[in-house]
Design an enzyme around this catalytic site. Structure first.
Site, PDB file in Angstrom:
ATOM      1  N   TYR A  35       0.837  -1.197   0.000  1.00 53.16           N
ATOM      2  CA  TYR A  35       0.000   0.000   0.000  1.00 53.16           C
ATOM      3  C   TYR A  35       0.881   1.260   0.000  1.00 53.16           C
ATOM      4  O   TYR A  35       0.683   2.177  -0.784  1.00 53.16           O
ATOM      5  CB  TYR A  35      -0.912  -0.026   1.236  1.00 53.16           C
ATOM      6  CG  TYR A  35      -1.787   1.197   1.381  1.00 53.16           C
ATOM      7  CD1 TYR A  35      -3.045   1.230   0.796  1.00 53.16           C
ATOM      8  CD2 TYR A  35      -1.369   2.306   2.110  1.00 53.16           C
ATOM      9  CE1 TYR A  35      -3.860   2.353   0.927  1.00 53.16           C
ATOM     10  CE2 TYR A  35      -2.168   3.422   2.243  1.00 53.16           C
ATOM     11  CZ  TYR A  35      -3.422   3.441   1.657  1.00 53.16           C
ATOM     12  OH  TYR A  35      -4.220   4.550   1.790  1.00 53.16           O
ATOM     13  N   LYS A 115     -25.308   3.192  20.475  1.00 57.66           N
ATOM     14  CA  LYS A 115     -25.014   4.589  20.785  1.00 57.66           C
ATOM     15  C   LYS A 115     -23.495   4.650  20.902  1.00 57.66           C
ATOM     16  O   LYS A 115     -22.900   4.204  21.881  1.00 57.66           O
ATOM     17  CB  LYS A 115     -25.691   5.036  22.079  1.00 57.66           C
ATOM     18  CG  LYS A 115     -25.424   6.508  22.365  1.00 57.66           C
ATOM     19  CD  LYS A 115     -26.488   7.107  23.268  1.00 57.66           C
ATOM     20  CE  LYS A 115     -26.455   8.624  23.283  1.00 57.66           C
ATOM     21  NZ  LYS A 115     -25.144   9.263  23.328  1.00 57.66           N
TER      22      LYS A 115
HETATM   23  S1  IVH Z   1     -28.810  10.178  16.100  1.00 52.22           S
HETATM   24  C1  IVH Z   1     -30.904  14.299  17.545  1.00 52.22           C
HETATM   25  N1  IVH Z   1     -27.578   7.974  16.527  1.00 52.22           N
HETATM   26  O1  IVH Z   1     -25.339  10.945  20.789  1.00 52.22           O
HETATM   27  C2  IVH Z   1     -29.639  13.568  17.571  1.00 52.22           C
HETATM   28  N2  IVH Z   1     -26.767   9.887  17.661  1.00 52.22           N
HETATM   29  O2  IVH Z   1     -27.190  12.804  22.684  1.00 52.22           O
HETATM   30  C3  IVH Z   1     -29.635  12.579  16.485  1.00 52.22           C
HETATM   31  N3  IVH Z   1     -24.790   9.474  19.064  1.00 52.22           N
HETATM   32  O3  IVH Z   1     -24.356  14.016  19.983  1.00 52.22           O
HETATM   33  C4  IVH Z   1     -28.419  11.813  16.498  1.00 52.22           C
HETATM   34  N4  IVH Z   1     -24.627   7.338  18.608  1.00 52.22           N
HETATM   35  O4  IVH Z   1     -23.646  12.392  18.183  1.00 52.22           O
HETATM   36  C5  IVH Z   1     -27.621   9.274  16.825  1.00 52.22           C
HETATM   37  N5  IVH Z   1     -26.556   5.911  16.755  1.00 52.22           N
HETATM   38  C6  IVH Z   1     -26.610   7.211  17.055  1.00 52.22           C
HETATM   39  C7  IVH Z   1     -25.678   7.794  17.921  1.00 52.22           C
HETATM   40  C8  IVH Z   1     -25.792   9.154  18.219  1.00 52.22           C
HETATM   41  C9  IVH Z   1     -24.093   8.351  19.276  1.00 52.22           C
HETATM   42  C10 IVH Z   1     -24.503  10.788  19.681  1.00 52.22           C
HETATM   43  C11 IVH Z   1     -24.796  11.970  18.801  1.00 52.22           C
HETATM   44  C12 IVH Z   1     -25.313  13.037  19.739  1.00 52.22           C
HETATM   45  C13 IVH Z   1     -25.542  12.310  21.018  1.00 52.22           C
HETATM   46  C14 IVH Z   1     -27.010  12.505  21.382  1.00 52.22           C
END
Ligand code: IVH
Length: 663
Positions: A35, A115
């Site tokens: 690479y 999450k």
């Molecule tokens: S959806 C309205 N999906 O968690 C927010 N967020 O408290 C919509 N996060 O700062 C975000 N995993 O960056 C979403 N699977 C996931 C996530 C995620 C981590 C973070 C996001 C946000 C915080 C929300």
């Protein structure tokens, strides 16, 4: 403008393909050296044809300029946060509200995804080209980290296939646990303080003033949502969005879909116990999202967060108690771990009376003395730990490292650069017992019945003095132990015999070489037979994925010991499996194939089915796209099955699947 030389185009295409294989598919097909050669050639050509350099060339990831500070970026659409829930009751309440707000005819489908415990980041693409990377900041305004974001190899600089004319995709920047360990290994070796945890390290790495440093940190971006989607194909649901992300070249978050909240609740426990521990990055819960955009629109937002999504987090449970004493436990490598004996306290469903203190640096950091009142924490299946001292005892007793080993009385040493104290006696019975227990454990040689009691009896009777002695045990030896009868002894010998057939990765893990865990053992056993491993050079070892100088040195040191040489000879004579564990990914009929499992399977869980196909060299994905090879549909399969049918992806029933994999 001059025409770009064709070799430059070809090299860029090739490098992009390899980036994709390495970072997205986890399936590299060339070595790092090869690479590097491609990249070097491209750099040379671009130096000779500076006009041909484009911002999306792979050479431009490494970042030229060093920025003085980060400019502010106002987000086109605020980056909101999610409401947190921690209990079944809370998530059911959230669900009730969703159902109440939707018309009766609308049955929501829930997409559940990790999450991701990282740093939120927004990437803007105009006409398919990455134009900006920004941190979340306070949600309204973030920092412009574009040159740094460009260095992340799983972020496409140019989107693949049809893409919206303006896209602002959002996700988490993370450092994989393995990369974090490797980085810290290097930091310690260089005499620097190690980083505290992968999340902080990822945040610090993305916000480096010099993008060249970011480039060395192996960060990754996991897409989970968007701020702007303009001028592209119509997408009608979150699952379609994630599929589109994957098709455009992003690493999209993995999801499961459920149509009842009961299933979501059941998945919460399953994910925590079975899936979360195997993920390569940190996760602190699930996010539950209503899949349909039409339904999301009906549900709308509160001031801070969407009503159509909620975080379902895993609580780290805490309780306060008193430290009554500190004892020292000797591990299999001789490392001495201080353990606090606390007044029994109920926390996260169990009564806790012992709490690990890790090492003496940790005791100093906590400022802990015997008699102090402390807050302890137990998260998931993890061993409980002390979070902080809540009340310092007057005249509390200081905790000092032991001068001699609590098990054998040998002297205790501390190696320079390491935090742990070690018992200096290689035949210390406490170490031997731990070594034997590890050897026989489920992840290693899996000798059923060879547990703590048996090990205590065999070591205390002096019958087992090293791992090798396990394989020369006779029925008479066992019958001499208290409470052992014919049947029990025969079963034990049968289990020991059976263990000789275990594949080499298990044996390499079982040996308990410092720095070599399950994953590393797999990588080593794919490259070497045990005899080859025992004589491999430092240089050669480092050509193994994830093996750095410290791990390599630990392996050569281990095999250079005369007692290890004689142990290996004994194991060979006993007929253990020393053969290289060839996983011929390239030749397998499953290599490069991807599977999506949906619905309930009757013979195994979806995770188990996934493990099976991965063992055959295939990959699994949580979402269906045109590139999916097979969708395996169990009972009550829903939207994924429909999607597969629309895209013309081959759908297999459970029994067809079992036939295909030869079960
Ligand atoms: S959806 C309205 N999906 O968690 C927010 N967020 O408290 C919509 N996060 O700062 C975000 N995993 O960056 C979403 N699977 C996931 C996530 C995620 C981590 C973070 C996001 C946000 C915080 C929300």
């Amino acid at each position: 403008m001059k025409k770009t030389p064709p070799e430059i185009e070809r090299l860029r295409g090739e490098i992009r393909t390899h980036d994709r294989r390495y970072y997205l598919d986890d399936n590299p097909t060339i070595s790092d050296t090869e690479y590097d050669k491609l990249m070097k050639r491209l750099q040379e050509l671009e130096a000779a044809h500076p006009d041909a350099i484009t911002p999306d060339s792979p050479t431009q990831r490494v970042g030229g300029g060093v920025s003085k500070s980060f400019a502010s970026v106002k987000h086109a659409v605020p980056m909101l946060s999610l409401d947190n829930t921690y209990t079944e009751e809370d998530i059911r309440q959230w669900h009730e509200r969703v159902v109440k707000l939707l018309p009766k005819s609308e049955k929501p489908v829930f997409l559940v995804e990790p999450k991701v415990d990282g740093l939120s980041c927004a990437l803007t693409y105009k006409d398919g080209a990455l134009t900006r990377g920004a941190t979340r900041g306070d949600g309204e305004t973030g920092e412009d980290v574009t040159p740094n974001a460009r260095t992340l190899k799983n972020i496409p600089l140019r989107l693949e296939g049809p893409a919206p004319s303006i896209l602002e995709v959002r996700g988490e920047v993370v450092m994989y646990d393995a990369d974090f360990r490797k980085l810290n290994e290097g930091e310690v070796a260089a005499g620097r303080e190690p980083f505290v945890n992968p999340r902080n390290c990822a945040a610090g790495s993305l916000r480096q003033k010099d993008p060249k440093i970011t480039a060395t940190r192996h960060l990754r971006f996991i897409a989970h949502s968007f701020g702007v989607w303009q001028g592209g194909a119509n997408i009608e649901s979150h699952s379609e969005f994630l599929n589109a992300c994957a098709a455009m070249g992003f690493q999209a978050n993995k999801t499961e879909s459920f149509d009842s909240i009961d299933d979501v609740v059941a998945y919460y426990a399953r994910f925590r116990d079975k899936i979360m521990p195997k993920l390569p990055f940190g996760v602190d819960g699930l996010v539950v999202k209503v899949d349909s955009y039409a339904q999301q629109k009906i549900l709308g937002f509160t001031a801070k967060s969407p009503r159509w999504a909620v975080a379902f987090k895993y609580p780290a449970q805490q309780a306060s108690t008193e430290v009554e004493d500190v004892v020292f436990s000797v591990g299999r490598t001789g490392a001495i771990t201080p353990v606090a004996k606390v007044k029994p306290v109920f926390c996260a469903g169990v009564t806790i009376s012992s709490v690990t203190l890790h090492n003496f640096d940790e005791i100093a950091r906590l400022g802990l003395k015997i008699g102090d009142r402390v807050m302890i924490e137990r998260a998931g299946e993890v061993i409980p730990k002390v979070v902080n001292v809540v009340d310092s005892a007057k005249g509390g007793k200081e905790i000092k490292p032991p001068k001699s080993c609590p098990s054998c009385g040998a002297r205790v040493l501390k190696e320079d650069g390491f935090v742990a104290y070690y018992c200096d006696n290689p035949s210390c019975p406490a170490q031997l017992k731990r070594t034997l227990l590890h050897f026989a454990s489920r992840q290693a040689m899996d000798i059923r019945g060879f547990g703590e009691e048996t090990v205590d009896q065999l070591v205390d009777a002096g019958r087992v003095k090293s791992i090798g002695d396990i394989y020369s045990l006779t029925k008479d030896d066992l019958l001499k132990l208290e409470l052992w009868k014919d049947k029990k002894a025969e079963n034990m010998l049968e289990q020991i015999e059976e263990s000789k057939k275990r594949p080499l990765p298990k044996l390499v893990n079982a040996l308990g070489i410092r720095q070599v865990g399950e994953k590393m053992a797999e990588a080593l056993a794919e490259r070497y037979s045990l005899d080859e491993l025992a004589s491999a050079s430092l240089d050669d070892l480092q050509r193994t994925p994830d093996v750095g100088p410290i791990v390599a040195a630990s392996i050569t040191e281990y095999f250079s010991a005369p007692e290890v040489r004689s142990l290996i000879a004994k194991l060979k004579k006993a007929g253990l499996n020393f053969k290289k564990h060839a996983v011929s990914r390239a030749n397998s009929a499953f290599s490069g194939k991807s599977f999506v499992f949906t619905g309930e399977l009757s013979k195994m869980t979806r995770e188990e089915a996934g493990e099976k196909v991965k063992a055959l060299g295939a990959k699994t994905s949580g979402s269906v796209s045109a590139k999916t090879s097979y969708v395996v549909a169990g009972e009550a399969a829903g939207s994924k099955l429909k999607k597969a049918q629309e895209l013309g992806v081959t759908v297999l029933s459970e029994s067809e699947f079992l036939k295909l994999i030869g079960n």
